[in-house]
Structure formats: C-alpha cells, structure tokens
Design an enzyme around this catalytic site. Structure first.
Site, PDB file in Angstrom:
ATOM      1  N   HIS A  20     -72.445  20.843  13.998  1.00 32.70           N
ATOM      2  CA  HIS A  20     -72.437  20.131  13.502  1.00 32.70           C
ATOM      3  C   HIS A  20     -71.440  19.414  11.995  1.00 32.70           C
ATOM      4  CE1 HIS A  20     -73.222  16.588  17.134  1.00 32.70           C
ATOM      5  NE2 HIS A  20     -73.616  17.804  17.067  1.00 32.70           N
ATOM      6  N   ASP A 123     -70.917  11.882  10.945  1.00 33.66           N
ATOM      7  CA  ASP A 123     -71.402  12.516  11.949  1.00 33.66           C
ATOM      8  C   ASP A 123     -71.892  11.614  13.139  1.00 33.66           C
ATOM      9  OD1 ASP A 123     -72.395  15.064  13.805  1.00 33.66           O
ATOM     10  OD2 ASP A 123     -73.628  13.922  14.485  1.00 33.66           O
TER      11      ASP A 123
END
Ligand code: UDP
Length: 494
Positions: A20, A123
């Site tokens: 990520h 995120d």
C-alpha cells in the site's frame, strides 16, 4: 498550512505495508511533479524506506516532504524499528502492529487539522480520515492499491453470493454480471467474505466510507481494464481517477528504480552484472511480494521444479522463521552459482530495476497488484501463484481477461501470516516454467499480448496518455474546488 492562491496542498496518509505504501508514495511524488505541495505522514522507520527518493525529488525542485509521527513501540510491546507489516518476525506481532496502527489515529488527525491541507489522499484502511476531511470541508480521496477487476469481482460475489449455490468448496461458480465469464471456487474466496466477523465489519465500514468520499485514486490505466473501470463507476457508483502505472512515471532512472521501497539485500550492480551476461528473455524472475514467507517444504519444491526445468532464474526468497524443514535441495545453491543458472536473493530485491532488464523473460508472481503492474509495465508474461488478499481475483484478470499469464494451480486462499495452505508440487512448478519459458505457441501468444500491454502502459503515462490526462484533469478540478469551496457539504457525502 493551506496554500494560498493556485497552489494545491495535499496530505497523503499511506498504510504501513509496502504493497500500500510504495504505490501511494509514488502517487504523492507524481502530484508533486505536477506542482502540488505534497506532504506524506508516516512513522520514523517507514520514512527511512523512501527518504532517498523524496530527497531526489526535492533536489529536482519538487515541493514534497515527510511529516514524521512517533510510533508507539513501548505501548504495544513491539521492538524499536518494527513499524511495517513486512518487518514482522513472528505471527503474534501482527495484532500488536494492528493495534499500534490504530493508535496513530490521533496524531495523524492532529497533523492534518494543524496543516489544513486542500485535500487528503488516504489509504482505505484509515476510514476515519473522512471525518477529518469533513471537519476541514475538503475532499477526501481513497487509495486501495488494488485493481478495478478485484473490486468488481468482490462486489459481484458480495451482491449475488454465488458460493451458496455450490455443493463443495472445489465446485466452480460463475461471478454474475461481470463483463467476462469468470469462474471461481469457494476455497479461493477471502475468508471474511463468508462469516460476519470483526474484519468483515471493518471492511464494510471501509466500503461505506469509500462511497462517501470525493473519489478514489487508482493505480491502473484505462486501456488495461476499461470494462471494469466502467463497471466500478456505473454499477458500483464510484468516482475514480486512474493514474497508473505510477511506478513507471516517477522511477525512470536506474537509481530511482533501485532505491524504491527498501534497501536491497544484494548489491544492485551484482544483479545487473549477472543479468548482463544473459540472453534477452532468458531469465525467469520469481518473487512473492513483500509479506509472504513460504515454508521450507514449499521452497524445496520450487527449487526442485526450477532445477528440473533447466531454465535460468532470479529468485527472491523469504523463508518462514522457526521452520526447521530443509528448504533447498542439497548443494542447490552451489550448483546454481557455479553453473550460473540461478541467482538467489534472500531478502529485499530491487524489483523494478530487475524487471526492466532485457534478460528477464517472465515472472512468477503471487499476484499482488503492484507486482502484476510492474511485470506488465516491463511487458512480461506471468506465472500466477496467488496466496492471500485479493490475489485470486487478480489471477483471473491476468489469465482469463488480459491473457498474459498461466496459473501454477494454487487452489486455496490463506492469510498473509499463515503463508500457504497445501503444497504446489515440483512437477507443477516445472510444467508452468517450461510452458512459459519454452518457445511453444501458447507461450508466444501470451508473450506477444504482454508486450502489447507493456507498450500501452508506457503510453498511458506519457504526455497525452490517459493516466496523465486524468492526473491533470483532477489537479485542475481540485483547484476549482479550492477556489469555489465555501460550503462544507459539497464534499464527502454530507
Ligand atoms: N518489492 C520489491 N522487492 C521485494 C519484494 C517486493 O521491490 O523483494 C516491491 C514490489 O516491487 C511491489 C511491492 O513491493 O511494489 C509489493 O507489492 P505487491 O502489491 O506486489 O504485493 P504485497 O507485498 O502487498 O503482497
């Protein structure tokens, strides 16, 4: 502080896992390369992973910086330096890290409130950033780090529950209403798709939050999965901007490719020198991403399969701790070194640098989205070996939709901490490698298709390409939003 005038000030909040974090850092660098003031919030050890790349960008005149927040090692009982899911050395550290991540909320919120950016890129695992964005009256974007295809496939499974109509875990079912005929087995679905556990509830919260956000930023490009980009927007009702492949744009020269993500476990020049002696398309690259640690027994099967195939390889190995099984055949490393058939990297590999070398002719991948995109960028055919998260969906995209890979035949989903259920036998490894690296008709067709997609990936991020156009359009839209933003209820679903 919010920037006056035309300049946009954007805060990026990456998750503490390479799959990520790495692409979101690339996204931040991409915005900064287009004149945005980008601030990345992270913890001390994580910032070390990409400080060099940021320094490089700053030296090139880009306005990008890292804002460090403290990591609560003592409070959660993790050793100093363990701040990322890829650095865990035992499965019992995972809950502690999850807890530590949840403890970061307050500090991150405070930084955002103090700095008053014009926009947040968060995120997916930080759904609470929506509230901060609402408080400031600014747009919030979510970054998933996965493909459109995986999100659409998951949506189809959730909506229609086709797994309820089969009698066994191994019986295949069709994923309803997708643009292509995609079949899966219950064993390949993520565990939390079935029971309503805590993680499932968290995932539902994330999905609700996504819908209330201004939109998503996706590391993909229109030409790659336009059917699914359209499905995502039309059927799932999401707003999204495709900007990928982001790795290609901001890591053009060799030093940037080599430095991306972590410090390499081998000398970058050693890998390159070894590859320089090889013919084009003659070496298979094997890597299972940043988190997977395979059992000794599985590594042994891979080694035996590779050796039996007779093909050359570069293999990135991460072995499970506390696994006493023999994990490489007797004398394997020496034989590979002496015959120059195989190059083994124990630890972090400079993946981008390796994949772009002309000697690399294929890739074995666990189907993490970044690895797929990076292989695809380099125009490489793939051998798919999915393990956890959305990787079984990605495998279907690669093998059934894009037709740039063959499956090694893994059947069962697991978690990143459990490694892999069952064994892929040496014969299956040998078969997939021989097919992909041999010159047969099927391999040649796959190779041709992969090359074409690699060329399309390049085009998407060049001047006038679809991803570059999306980036510019979004920056312009955000400038307009900034100038006209008076009412808080314009954004984020209020
Ligand atoms: N990566 C790398 N060297 C390694 C292992 C991984 O550079 O030895 C990078 C890889 O290039 C990719 C990321 O780490 O950008 C892994 O992300 P992916 O989505 O493929 O898988 P995950 O690690 O999340 O399972």
């Amino acid at each position: 502080m919010a920037s006056g005038g035309d300049e946009l000030n954007i805060i990026f909040v990456p998750y503490l896992s390479p799959g990520h974090m790495i692409p979101m850092i690339d996204v931040a660098r991409l915005f900064a390369a287009h004149g945005v003031i980008a601030t990345i919030i992270t913890t001390p050890s994580n910032s070390l992973l990409f400080q060099n790349s940021i320094d490089h960008d700053i030296n090139s005149g880009h306005k990008i910086s890292i804002h460090q927040i403290q990591f609560p090692h003592a409070e959660v009982g993790l050793p100093v330096g363990i701040e990322n899911f890829s650095t865990l050395t035992s499965p019992d550290m995972a809950p502690k890290l999850f807890y530590a991540v949840s403890m970061l909320q307050q500090s991150i919120e405070q930084v955002i409130l103090d700095r008053k950016p014009d926009c947040i890129v968060s995120d997916m695992f930080f759904p609470w950033t929506l509230q901060v964005a609402r408080q400031l009256g600014i747009p919030r974007f979510v970054f998933h780090g996965s493909s459109y295809f995986a999100q659409c496939a998951e949506h189809s499974v959730e909506q229609h529950k086709p797994y309820l109509n089969v009698e066994s875990d191994m019986e295949t079912f069709l994923l309803p209403e997708l643009p292509h005929k995609i079949e899966m087995m219950k064993l390949q679905l993520m565990d939390f798709m079935t029971p309503a556990d805590e993680f499932s509830k968290f995932m539902n919260l994330i999905k609700e939050t996504d819908k209330k956000s201004y939109g998503t930023i996706t590391n993909s490009f229109y030409e790659l999965e336009h059917d699914y980009e359209e499905y995502y927007k039309r059927v799932m009702g999401m707003k999204s901007w495709s900007m990928g492949p982001v790795s290609r744009v901001v890591n053009r020269d060799a030093s940037k490719k080599a430095q991306r993500g972590n410090k390499s476990a081998v000398g970058e020049q050693d890998c390159i020198t070894w590859l320089n002696f090889k013919e084009h398309n003659s070496v298979l690259y094997i890597c299972f991403g940043s988190l997977t640690k395979l059992s000794g027994a599985q590594l042994l099967e891979i080694a035996a399969g590779l050796e039996a195939s007779g093909h050359q390889f570069m293999w990135v190995i991460r072995k499970r701790e506390n696994d006493e099984d023999p994990w490489l055949p007797e004398g394997f490393e020496e034989r590979m070194r002496e015959s120059k058939k195989g190059f083994i990297i124990k630890g972090w590999a400079p993946q981008l640098l390796i994949l772009d070398h002309p000697a690399i002719g294929g890739m074995v991948t666990h189907c993490g989205w970044n690895s797929i995109l990076e292989g695809l960028n380099a125009g490489l055919p793939l051998i798919t070996w999915p393990l956890f998260a959305e990787q079984f969906y990605n495998e279907k995209l690669v093998t059934k939709v894009l037709r740039i890979g063959v499956s090694v035949g893994v059947t069962e989903w697991t978690t990143s901490y459990d490694g892999q259920k069952g064994l892929v036998r040496r014969e299956e490894v040998e078969k997939a490698v021989a097919l992909m690296m041999g010159g047969g008709r099927e391999a040649m067709e796959i190779r041709k298709q992969a090359k074409e997609l690699g060329a399309a990936a390049k085009k998407a991020v060049e001047n006038g390409g679809s991803s570059e156009a999306n980036l510019i359009a979004l920056i312009n839209e955000l400038k307009t939003v900034k100038q006209g933003a008076t009412a808080r209820d314009k954004f984020n679903g209020e």
